[in-house]
Design an enzyme around this catalytic site. Sequence first.
Site, PDB file in Angstrom:
ATOM      1  N   GLY A  49       0.839  -1.188   0.000  1.00  0.00           N
ATOM      2  CA  GLY A  49       0.000   0.000   0.000  1.00  0.00           C
ATOM      3  C   GLY A  49       0.875   1.239   0.000  1.00  0.00           C
ATOM      4  O   GLY A  49       2.056   1.177   0.353  1.00  0.00           O
ATOM      5  N   GLN A  54       2.941  10.080   1.261  1.00  0.00           N
ATOM      6  CA  GLN A  54       4.273   9.456   1.200  1.00  0.00           C
ATOM      7  C   GLN A  54       5.048   9.859  -0.045  1.00  0.00           C
ATOM      8  O   GLN A  54       6.272   9.699  -0.086  1.00  0.00           O
ATOM      9  CB  GLN A  54       4.152   7.919   1.248  1.00  0.00           C
ATOM     10  CG  GLN A  54       3.639   7.397   2.583  1.00  0.00           C
ATOM     11  CD  GLN A  54       3.496   5.890   2.562  1.00  0.00           C
ATOM     12  OE1 GLN A  54       2.503   5.360   2.103  1.00  0.00           O
ATOM     13  NE2 GLN A  54       4.503   5.181   3.045  1.00  0.00           N
ATOM     14  N   CYS A 102       6.353  -0.383   6.719  1.00  0.00           N
ATOM     15  CA  CYS A 102       5.910   0.795   5.983  1.00  0.00           C
ATOM     16  C   CYS A 102       7.061   1.264   5.109  1.00  0.00           C
ATOM     17  O   CYS A 102       8.211   1.286   5.565  1.00  0.00           O
ATOM     18  CB  CYS A 102       5.508   1.899   6.965  1.00  0.00           C
ATOM     19  SG  CYS A 102       4.946   3.412   6.163  1.00  0.00           S
ATOM     20  N   LEU A 103       6.737   1.640   3.881  1.00  0.00           N
ATOM     21  CA  LEU A 103       7.784   2.111   2.966  1.00  0.00           C
ATOM     22  C   LEU A 103       8.436   3.397   3.466  1.00  0.00           C
ATOM     23  O   LEU A 103       9.550   3.718   3.069  1.00  0.00           O
ATOM     24  CB  LEU A 103       7.197   2.321   1.569  1.00  0.00           C
ATOM     25  CG  LEU A 103       6.650   1.043   0.902  1.00  0.00           C
ATOM     26  CD1 LEU A 103       5.851   1.392  -0.338  1.00  0.00           C
ATOM     27  CD2 LEU A 103       7.782   0.076   0.572  1.00  0.00           C
ATOM     28  N   HIS A 144      -3.929   1.057   8.141  1.00  0.00           N
ATOM     29  CA  HIS A 144      -2.561   1.595   8.058  1.00  0.00           C
ATOM     30  C   HIS A 144      -2.497   2.739   7.039  1.00  0.00           C
ATOM     31  O   HIS A 144      -1.959   3.818   7.343  1.00  0.00           O
ATOM     32  CB  HIS A 144      -1.600   0.460   7.669  1.00  0.00           C
ATOM     33  CG  HIS A 144      -0.191   0.892   7.430  1.00  0.00           C
ATOM     34  ND1 HIS A 144       0.867   0.480   8.209  1.00  0.00           N
ATOM     35  CD2 HIS A 144       0.358   1.722   6.483  1.00  0.00           C
ATOM     36  CE1 HIS A 144       1.987   1.040   7.771  1.00  0.00           C
ATOM     37  NE2 HIS A 144       1.710   1.790   6.713  1.00  0.00           N
ATOM     38  N   GLU A 145      -3.053   2.500   5.844  1.00  0.00           N
ATOM     39  CA  GLU A 145      -2.969   3.532   4.797  1.00  0.00           C
ATOM     40  C   GLU A 145      -3.755   4.776   5.184  1.00  0.00           C
ATOM     41  O   GLU A 145      -3.308   5.908   4.960  1.00  0.00           O
ATOM     42  CB  GLU A 145      -3.449   2.980   3.445  1.00  0.00           C
ATOM     43  CG  GLU A 145      -2.594   1.854   2.882  1.00  0.00           C
ATOM     44  CD  GLU A 145      -1.107   2.154   2.871  1.00  0.00           C
ATOM     45  OE1 GLU A 145      -0.725   3.317   2.653  1.00  0.00           O
ATOM     46  OE2 GLU A 145      -0.309   1.225   3.103  1.00  0.00           O
ATOM     47  N   HIS A 148      -2.062   7.221   7.405  1.00  0.00           N
ATOM     48  CA  HIS A 148      -1.153   8.178   6.758  1.00  0.00           C
ATOM     49  C   HIS A 148      -1.859   9.500   6.459  1.00  0.00           C
ATOM     50  O   HIS A 148      -1.229  10.563   6.461  1.00  0.00           O
ATOM     51  CB  HIS A 148      -0.618   7.607   5.433  1.00  0.00           C
ATOM     52  CG  HIS A 148       0.531   6.649   5.596  1.00  0.00           C
ATOM     53  ND1 HIS A 148       1.769   7.046   6.048  1.00  0.00           N
ATOM     54  CD2 HIS A 148       0.638   5.323   5.348  1.00  0.00           C
ATOM     55  CE1 HIS A 148       2.585   5.989   6.073  1.00  0.00           C
ATOM     56  NE2 HIS A 148       1.924   4.930   5.652  1.00  0.00           N
TER      57      HIS A 148
HETATM   58 NI    NI Z   1       2.830   3.066   5.453  1.00  0.00          NI
END
Ligand code: NI
Length: 180
Positions: A49, A54, A102-103, A144-145, A148
Amino acid sequence: MAIQEILKMGSPSLLQKSELVNPREILGDKIQSIITDLKETMSAVNGAGLAAPQIGHNLQIVLFGFDHNPRYPEAPAIPMTVLINPHISVLSNVEEEGWEGCLSVPGIRAHVPRFKKIRYQGLDDKGEMIDRIVEGFHARVVQHECDHLNGKLFPMKVKDFSKFGYTSVLFPELESNAKK
Ligand code: NI
């Protein structure tokens, strides 16, 4: 339209609340090119995701989904979804702990509590309504997304820091088939 740099934890813009997208602008060039960038960037790093903040856009747009993901090899498939202006309703107050990464927090994994069952609603990349009831890892990814979009990163949710560490130590087998 291209692969974008992914902002990392410490960047102030990851802590901001994202703005609603005007639904009449979804089909316009600006939003469509952000969606393309999200897709290309997520695919380039095998993400499960990715949220618009981000890649530097504080707008309520998230992307998630995969058939098989090398970062989460045990996870069941999730349909590839663009979700704009999401709204989550919690359907079960039961929380479940599970591993997340997480990226924007490369190389780290932790156990994070998430609601087990949710309903999520929003608009897709054509401006059509999405309305789904999901549970388990799918529910986890959506929570999670969407976090953000509220300026929250998963380390802020961790309760048990005995389950917080480096991916290379916790899951050495992942190092060979995933970048982070
Ligand atoms: Ni993330």
